[in-house]
Design a protein around this motif. Structure first.
Motif, PDB file in Angstrom:
ATOM      1  N   SER A  86       8.448  39.890  46.487  1.00  0.00           N
ATOM      2  CA  SER A  86       9.520  40.413  45.634  1.00  0.00           C
ATOM      3  C   SER A  86      10.557  39.332  45.350  1.00  0.00           C
ATOM      4  O   SER A  86      11.006  39.174  44.213  1.00  0.00           O
ATOM      5  CB  SER A  86      10.182  41.626  46.295  1.00  0.00           C
ATOM      6  OG  SER A  86       9.283  42.713  46.392  1.00  0.00           O
ATOM      7  N   VAL A  87      10.935  38.587  46.390  1.00  0.00           N
ATOM      8  CA  VAL A  87      11.897  37.493  46.216  1.00  0.00           C
ATOM      9  C   VAL A  87      11.345  36.457  45.248  1.00  0.00           C
ATOM     10  O   VAL A  87      12.025  36.036  44.295  1.00  0.00           O
ATOM     11  CB  VAL A  87      12.244  36.839  47.570  1.00  0.00           C
ATOM     12  CG1 VAL A  87      13.038  35.554  47.353  1.00  0.00           C
ATOM     13  CG2 VAL A  87      13.031  37.807  48.441  1.00  0.00           C
ATOM     14  N   ALA A  88      10.100  36.046  45.458  1.00  0.00           N
ATOM     15  CA  ALA A  88       9.491  35.031  44.596  1.00  0.00           C
ATOM     16  C   ALA A  88       9.380  35.516  43.157  1.00  0.00           C
ATOM     17  O   ALA A  88       9.614  34.749  42.205  1.00  0.00           O
ATOM     18  CB  ALA A  88       8.115  34.654  45.137  1.00  0.00           C
ATOM     19  N   THR A  89       9.048  36.780  42.983  1.00  0.00           N
ATOM     20  CA  THR A  89       8.854  37.335  41.644  1.00  0.00           C
ATOM     21  C   THR A  89      10.168  37.448  40.886  1.00  0.00           C
ATOM     22  O   THR A  89      10.248  37.105  39.700  1.00  0.00           O
ATOM     23  CB  THR A  89       8.165  38.711  41.739  1.00  0.00           C
ATOM     24  OG1 THR A  89       6.890  38.543  42.352  1.00  0.00           O
ATOM     25  CG2 THR A  89       7.985  39.334  40.371  1.00  0.00           C
ATOM     26  N   VAL A  90      11.222  37.932  41.555  1.00  0.00           N
ATOM     27  CA  VAL A  90      12.519  38.047  40.877  1.00  0.00           C
ATOM     28  C   VAL A  90      13.084  36.659  40.584  1.00  0.00           C
ATOM     29  O   VAL A  90      13.656  36.423  39.512  1.00  0.00           O
ATOM     30  CB  VAL A  90      13.500  38.906  41.709  1.00  0.00           C
ATOM     31  CG1 VAL A  90      14.886  38.882  41.082  1.00  0.00           C
ATOM     32  CG2 VAL A  90      12.985  40.339  41.794  1.00  0.00           C
ATOM     33  N   ARG A  91      12.909  35.726  41.512  1.00  0.00           N
ATOM     34  CA  ARG A  91      13.344  34.343  41.249  1.00  0.00           C
ATOM     35  C   ARG A  91      12.619  33.793  40.009  1.00  0.00           C
ATOM     36  O   ARG A  91      13.236  33.178  39.131  1.00  0.00           O
ATOM     37  CB  ARG A  91      13.075  33.474  42.463  1.00  0.00           C
ATOM     38  CG  ARG A  91      13.473  32.006  42.246  1.00  0.00           C
ATOM     39  CD  ARG A  91      13.253  31.170  43.489  1.00  0.00           C
ATOM     40  NE  ARG A  91      14.254  31.471  44.507  1.00  0.00           N
ATOM     41  CZ  ARG A  91      13.969  31.945  45.730  1.00  0.00           C
ATOM     42  NH1 ARG A  91      12.705  32.174  46.077  1.00  0.00           N
ATOM     43  NH2 ARG A  91      14.945  32.190  46.586  1.00  0.00           N
ATOM     44  N   HIS A  92      11.316  34.021  39.934  1.00  0.00           N
ATOM     45  CA  HIS A  92      10.526  33.584  38.774  1.00  0.00           C
ATOM     46  C   HIS A  92      11.049  34.230  37.491  1.00  0.00           C
ATOM     47  O   HIS A  92      11.225  33.557  36.468  1.00  0.00           O
ATOM     48  CB  HIS A  92       9.055  33.947  38.997  1.00  0.00           C
ATOM     49  CG  HIS A  92       8.163  33.712  37.829  1.00  0.00           C
ATOM     50  ND1 HIS A  92       7.867  34.713  36.906  1.00  0.00           N
ATOM     51  CD2 HIS A  92       7.511  32.597  37.390  1.00  0.00           C
ATOM     52  CE1 HIS A  92       7.056  34.223  35.982  1.00  0.00           C
ATOM     53  NE2 HIS A  92       6.824  32.960  36.247  1.00  0.00           N
ATOM     54  N   SER A  93      11.325  35.530  37.528  1.00  0.00           N
ATOM     55  CA  SER A  93      11.818  36.233  36.336  1.00  0.00           C
ATOM     56  C   SER A  93      13.180  35.700  35.890  1.00  0.00           C
ATOM     57  O   SER A  93      13.446  35.579  34.693  1.00  0.00           O
ATOM     58  CB  SER A  93      11.906  37.740  36.606  1.00  0.00           C
ATOM     59  OG  SER A  93      10.626  38.309  36.793  1.00  0.00           O
ATOM     60  N   GLU A 134      21.888  32.025  43.166  1.00  0.00           N
ATOM     61  CA  GLU A 134      21.066  30.980  42.553  1.00  0.00           C
ATOM     62  C   GLU A 134      21.141  30.967  41.026  1.00  0.00           C
ATOM     63  O   GLU A 134      20.755  29.975  40.399  1.00  0.00           O
ATOM     64  CB  GLU A 134      19.593  31.164  42.933  1.00  0.00           C
ATOM     65  CG  GLU A 134      19.267  30.863  44.378  1.00  0.00           C
ATOM     66  CD  GLU A 134      17.812  31.173  44.692  1.00  0.00           C
ATOM     67  OE1 GLU A 134      17.003  31.327  43.744  1.00  0.00           O
ATOM     68  OE2 GLU A 134      17.476  31.265  45.884  1.00  0.00           O
ATOM     69  N   ILE A 135      21.603  32.049  40.411  1.00  0.00           N
ATOM     70  CA  ILE A 135      21.576  32.133  38.950  1.00  0.00           C
ATOM     71  C   ILE A 135      22.452  31.026  38.357  1.00  0.00           C
ATOM     72  O   ILE A 135      23.638  30.930  38.669  1.00  0.00           O
ATOM     73  CB  ILE A 135      22.071  33.506  38.460  1.00  0.00           C
ATOM     74  CG1 ILE A 135      21.149  34.619  38.970  1.00  0.00           C
ATOM     75  CG2 ILE A 135      22.123  33.548  36.927  1.00  0.00           C
ATOM     76  CD1 ILE A 135      21.641  36.024  38.677  1.00  0.00           C
ATOM     77  N   PRO A 136      21.884  30.177  37.509  1.00  0.00           N
ATOM     78  CA  PRO A 136      22.665  29.062  36.955  1.00  0.00           C
ATOM     79  C   PRO A 136      23.655  29.538  35.900  1.00  0.00           C
ATOM     80  O   PRO A 136      23.517  30.637  35.339  1.00  0.00           O
ATOM     81  CB  PRO A 136      21.601  28.163  36.326  1.00  0.00           C
ATOM     82  CG  PRO A 136      20.495  29.097  35.973  1.00  0.00           C
ATOM     83  CD  PRO A 136      20.490  30.160  37.031  1.00  0.00           C
ATOM     84  N   GLU A 137      24.636  28.715  35.625  1.00  0.00           N
ATOM     85  CA  GLU A 137      25.577  29.026  34.552  1.00  0.00           C
ATOM     86  C   GLU A 137      24.807  29.180  33.244  1.00  0.00           C
ATOM     87  O   GLU A 137      23.959  28.352  32.917  1.00  0.00           O
ATOM     88  CB  GLU A 137      26.607  27.907  34.421  1.00  0.00           C
ATOM     89  CG  GLU A 137      27.706  28.206  33.416  1.00  0.00           C
ATOM     90  CD  GLU A 137      28.777  27.131  33.386  1.00  0.00           C
ATOM     91  OE1 GLU A 137      29.640  27.193  32.495  1.00  0.00           O
ATOM     92  OE2 GLU A 137      28.736  26.226  34.252  1.00  0.00           O
TER      93      GLU A 137
END
Length: 283
Positions: A86-93, A134-137
């Motif tokens: 789930s972590v990997a998938t949301v990070r990918h999305s 982690e979400i970038p500007e």
């Protein structure tokens, strides 16, 4: 061109390419906003993007874009494997969403399955908060979508979102995707006089102002409180047309895009739903 009030569009298939196929279908249904999958909605594979396709979506300023994460994601799961995936998938999305210029990434709020609510919510904090950081500007917000109330769901009523926002420190990159069918199934009687406005008031009371970022506009095949997530075309189900018009008029919904996820094969039924929502918006 996109309405300055509430862009209306739909979830679009991406056969033929994320941008090429998706934007072609968007034009066919008259969409001003689109939602896409960037990976298999029922699998864990995490494909790389195609830079040329990404650029086409990113450069379109007349169509706002949203990403929906796969249905398998569940941060309340007792399975370590599901949590890690789930972590990997949301990070990918989130990364793919940033690459295509998406404004938001929608994730279901999940289920505790066999463990307690508190244990599951501790996992939500542990695993989701780092992703928000982690979400970038310039990247997309993470949008929580409450469920229809079936099983051991962590969040169904809009009031349940309050605990999510508390656990996630009211993070500035956290938002809400409100699904009308889910809310109706969970017990919010949108079809009652003033029901849609009342539900929006409750949402704002739970999470604060300006947190609603997207509406999944779906009628319901089943009755209010059924806990059944079965979508129907706009005006053809138990919710009816008027509650959607009432949503458009509510201050909390000003400027928020509406995306349909309604039944039907081909563009025709979806074009009809988009046209119906535009009529209700502009009426």
């Amino acid at each position: 061109m996109t309405s300055s009030n509430n862009p209306v569009g739909g979830h679009v298939p991406v056969a033929g390419g994320l941008a090429t196929g998706g934007l072609k279908y968007a034009a066919e249904i008259g969409a001003e906003t689109v939602q896409v999958f960037v990976s298999n909605p029922r699998g864990w594979a995490l494909p790389e993007g195609k830079p040329a396709e990404d650029a086409k979506l990113r450069e379109r300023d007349d169509v706002t874009v949203y990403v929906h994460t796969p249905y398998l994601v569940n941060f309340g799961s007792p399975s370590e494997e599901t949590l890690a995936k789930s972590v990997a998938t949301v990070r990918h999305s989130l990364l793919r969403g940033h690459a295509i210029g998406a404004r938001g990434v929608v994730v279901h709020t999940g289920s505790a399955v066999t463990q307690s609510y508190d244990e599951a919510m501790k996992q939500v904090r542990e695993h989701v908060l780092p992703l928000l950081e982690e979400i970038p500007e310039g990247g997309p917000d993470l949008l929580l979508e409450p469920m229809a109330g079936q099983g051991n769901m962590l969040c169904a009523k809009v009031q349940d979102l309050g605990e999510f926002f508390e656990r996630l420190d009211h993070h500035p990159r956290l938002g809400v995707c409100f699904d009308t069918c889910h809310a109706f199934a969970a017990g919010h009687d949108l079809a009652a006089p003033g029901g849609a406005a009342r539900t929006m008031d409750e949402l704002v009371a739970a999470v604060g102002e300006n947190r609603l970022k997207l509406v999944h506009a779906n009628d319901s095949k089943d009755a209010c409180g059924s806990a059944k997530d079965r979508h129907e075309n706009i005006g053809a189900g138990r919710i009816g047309e008027e509650p959607f018009a009432e949503l458009f008029r509510h201050p909390a919904v000003a400027g928020v895009p509406f995306v349909i996820e309604t039944p039907g094969r081909g563009a025709e039924p979806h074009a009809k739903d988009v046209a119906t929502l535009k009529r209700l918006r502009d009426g």
